[in-house]
Motif scaffolding. Structure first.
Motif, mmCIF file in Angstrom:
data_model
loop_
_atom_site.group_PDB
_atom_site.id
_atom_site.type_symbol
_atom_site.label_atom_id
_atom_site.label_comp_id
_atom_site.label_asym_id
_atom_site.label_seq_id
_atom_site.Cartn_x
_atom_site.Cartn_y
_atom_site.Cartn_z
ATOM 1 N N HIS A 10 0.834 -1.202 0.000
ATOM 2 C CA HIS A 10 0.000 0.000 0.000
ATOM 3 C C HIS A 10 0.867 1.250 0.000
ATOM 4 O O HIS A 10 2.052 1.197 0.332
ATOM 5 N N GLY A 65 -6.118 -3.453 6.056
ATOM 6 C CA GLY A 65 -5.654 -2.758 4.853
ATOM 7 C C GLY A 65 -6.416 -3.042 3.581
ATOM 8 O O GLY A 65 -6.470 -2.199 2.690
ATOM 9 N N HIS A 122 -2.457 -3.216 -3.501
ATOM 10 C CA HIS A 122 -3.856 -3.088 -3.077
ATOM 11 C C HIS A 122 -4.773 -2.994 -4.298
ATOM 12 O O HIS A 122 -5.871 -3.527 -4.319
ATOM 13 N N CYS A 130 -3.833 2.686 -5.275
ATOM 14 C CA CYS A 130 -2.911 2.230 -4.228
ATOM 15 C C CYS A 130 -2.167 0.953 -4.669
ATOM 16 O O CYS A 130 -2.824 -0.003 -5.070
HETATM 17 ZN ZN LIG Z 1 -4.018 0.472 0.041
#
Ligand SMILES: [Zn+2]
Length: 142
Positions: A10, A65, A122, A130
């Motif tokens: 991330h 996350g 991500h 991200c």
């Molecule tokens: Zn992220």
């Protein structure tokens, strides 16, 4: 022990001068005080602009996350990832050389600990930019 299937990279999506402590505080602060009100922070490790790796959550515990993947994931974050000079904070891969170096070392280490885990960004799991670069491709050979 948790079964770890993914190591997810991330970016913090904020200013590069933020510290790991700032980011965790924001995640854990109650919503009414302006935080996210989470019971766990978003990441297990946060890499600050100078390359410092801060362990922010135990690997055995689930962090917050990546929706739908957290139970089987280790979440790793570098501070930055957006152009704070532009409106709307567009994605920008602004990893410092020290952050790139630390991120590579951390991912190599995690791959040794969890050899069956796959490294993803991500964005491979969500409609997001991200971490502002293609982590799956960049770390394909780890
Ligand atoms: Zn992220």
């Amino acid at each position: 022990m948790r079964t770890i299937k993914e190591i997810i990279v991330h970016c913090s999506g904020g200013n590069q001068s933020n510290t790991a402590k700032d980011i965790v505080a924001y995640h854990m602060m109650p919503k009414k005080l302006g935080g996210r009100g989470w019971h766990a922070p978003g990441y297990h490790y946060i890499i600050e602009a100078d390359g410092t790796v801060v362990r922010t959550w135990p690997e055995e515990s689930v962090s917050n996350g990546c929706y739908g993947h957290n139970r089987t994931a280790i979440n790793v974050c570098y501070v930055g990832g957006v152009d704070t000079q532009k409106p709307g904070l567009p994605p920008l891969d602004n990893r410092t050389p020290a952050q790139k170096d630390s991120l590579l070392k951390l991912l190599r280490h995690l791959k040794k600990v969890y050899p069956n885990a796959k490294i993803h960004g991500h964005r491979d799991f969500a409609a997001k930019a991200c971490p502002s670069f293609n982590a799956q491709q960049e770390y394909a050979n780890l």
